[in-house]
Design a protein around this motif. Structure first.
Motif, short mmCIF file in Angstrom:
data_model
loop_
_atom_site.label_atom_id
_atom_site.label_comp_id
_atom_site.label_asym_id
_atom_site.label_seq_id
_atom_site.Cartn_x
_atom_site.Cartn_y
_atom_site.Cartn_z
N MET A 179 0.81 -1.22 0.00
CA MET A 179 0.00 0.00 0.00
C MET A 179 0.84 1.26 0.00
O MET A 179 0.56 2.22 -0.72
N PRO A 198 -2.91 4.06 6.70
CA PRO A 198 -2.48 2.90 7.49
C PRO A 198 -3.45 2.51 8.59
O PRO A 198 -3.53 1.33 8.98
N LEU A 216 -6.09 -0.33 8.26
CA LEU A 216 -5.70 -1.74 8.35
C LEU A 216 -5.99 -2.34 9.72
O LEU A 216 -5.85 -3.55 9.90
N VAL A 257 -10.25 1.67 13.90
CA VAL A 257 -9.91 2.61 12.82
C VAL A 257 -10.30 4.03 13.23
O VAL A 257 -9.51 4.97 13.11
N VAL A 306 -9.93 2.33 3.11
CA VAL A 306 -8.90 1.29 3.15
C VAL A 306 -9.42 0.06 3.88
O VAL A 306 -9.24 -1.08 3.44
N HIS A 307 -10.08 0.28 5.01
CA HIS A 307 -10.62 -0.84 5.80
C HIS A 307 -11.60 -1.66 4.97
O HIS A 307 -11.55 -2.91 4.97
N ARG A 342 -9.56 -3.59 2.34
CA ARG A 342 -8.66 -4.57 2.95
C ARG A 342 -9.39 -5.80 3.43
O ARG A 342 -8.92 -6.93 3.29
N PHE A 343 -10.57 -5.62 4.00
CA PHE A 343 -11.31 -6.74 4.57
C PHE A 343 -12.44 -7.23 3.67
O PHE A 343 -13.25 -8.07 4.09
N TRP A 373 -5.67 -2.55 -2.03
CA TRP A 373 -6.18 -3.70 -1.26
C TRP A 373 -7.38 -4.37 -1.90
O TRP A 373 -7.81 -5.44 -1.44
N ASP A 410 5.77 -1.16 4.97
CA ASP A 410 4.52 -1.77 4.53
C ASP A 410 4.42 -3.21 5.00
O ASP A 410 3.37 -3.68 5.44
N LEU A 431 3.10 -3.61 8.55
CA LEU A 431 1.77 -3.10 8.92
C LEU A 431 0.82 -4.26 9.21
O LEU A 431 1.01 -5.38 8.72
N PRO A 432 -0.23 -3.99 9.97
CA PRO A 432 -1.19 -5.07 10.30
C PRO A 432 -1.77 -5.75 9.06
O PRO A 432 -1.95 -5.10 8.05
#
Length: 277
Positions: free
Chosen positions: A1, A123, A126, A133, A161-162, A165-166, A243, A273, A276-277
């Motif tokens: 990312m 970030p 994530l 978040v 992003v969340h 990402r998920f 993501w 990167d 990161l989680p």
């Protein structure tokens, strides 16, 4: 990312507030260009968007307590170890004049509703839950942008992003999901036209480009085509797009390889990167 968003920032920096005709002519992804309005920004150099994002990413992976003091210290450290162009003139002068997080907090006037808190929030998206978040995003946003719109724009950027990402839904639904989470329909409304300095403008434009999907190249070109504050639009959008399983990872090698690679350049971004989680 982090590499993708830095590419987006550096590419967008070549077009920030440039004449629309210039943008139309040169927004081809064939390489980095020098901004005709801000010629001191060298092609392939990222700006404040990516530098402040990196500061937050490094703080996140350090495991240190997530406090206003730690956030401010991270910003001061990132700037002074690697001074660069791209900050708003007044804020750059401010950073040049402070030497610690404590001094930063004592002198800052956090009354802005511009895009600074949103551009760096990626970030935090994530983190494992929306509550995580939003907590982390609010803390960092209020250091510099303690206004309703400044905080809301940062929240929306991190949640994008969340969402990607998920895999919380189709990318076309990202704005509606954020609107529901934040209790405001504005995030589901497509953006059109030039993007000004306000955070809500940049994030709405980024969500519009992101929701169109396709590929990272298509998202990047769409962000820049809005004209205006396009490096921030591109930074926010590509952070999330990197993501999404629906968006092809096809950034041109000329942009990835042409991104600066000094002490805090491409390789350093990739190394952070990976933590990161």
């Amino acid at each position: 990312m982090l590499v993708e968003l830095a590419v987006a920032d550096a590419y967008g920096a070549g077009f920030e507030y440039a004449d629309p005709a210039y943008v139309t002519r040169h927004n081809t992804l064939a390489g980095y260009v020098r901004n005709p309005v801000h010629p001191r920004l060298g092609p392939g150099r990222y700006t404040d968007d990516a530098q402040m994002t990196l500061a937050l990413a490094e703080l996140l992976v350090s495991g240190r307590p997530w406090t206003r003091e730690a956030v401010a210290e991270a910003f001061v450290t990132a700037f002074h170890r690697d001074p660069r162009q791209g900050y708003a003139r007044g804020f750059q002068a401010f950073l040049e004049g402070v030497r610690s997080g404590e001094e930063f907090l004592a002198r800052i006037r956090p009354d802005s509703d511009k895009s600074g808190a949103a551009m760096r929030a990626a970030p935090l998206g994530l983190l494992p839950t929306p509550a995580d978040v939003l907590h982390h995003t609010d803390v960092q946003a209020r250091v510099t942008h303690d206004t309703p719109d400044g905080v809301a724009a940062a929240r929306a950027a991190a949640l994008a992003v969340h969402y990607c990402r998920f895999g919380l839904g189709p990318v076309a639904g990202v704005g509606a999901w954020i609107a529901d989470r934040l209790g405001s329909p504005v995030w589901a409304r497509p953006w059109s036209g030039p993007v000004g300095a306000k955070g809500v403008m940049s994030v709405r434009a980024a969500l519009t480009a992101l929701a169109a999907g396709g590929s990272q190249s298509a998202v990047l070109r769409a962000c820049v085509a809005f004209t205006g504050d396009v490096d921030t639009v591109a930074t926010v959008a590509l952070a999330a797009a990197s993501w999404s399983a629906e968006i092809d990872a096809d950034l041109p090698p000329v942009l990835v390889e042409g991104l600066e690679n000094g002490p805090y350049g491409r390789d350093h971004l990739a190394a952070v990167d990976a933590q990161l989680p």
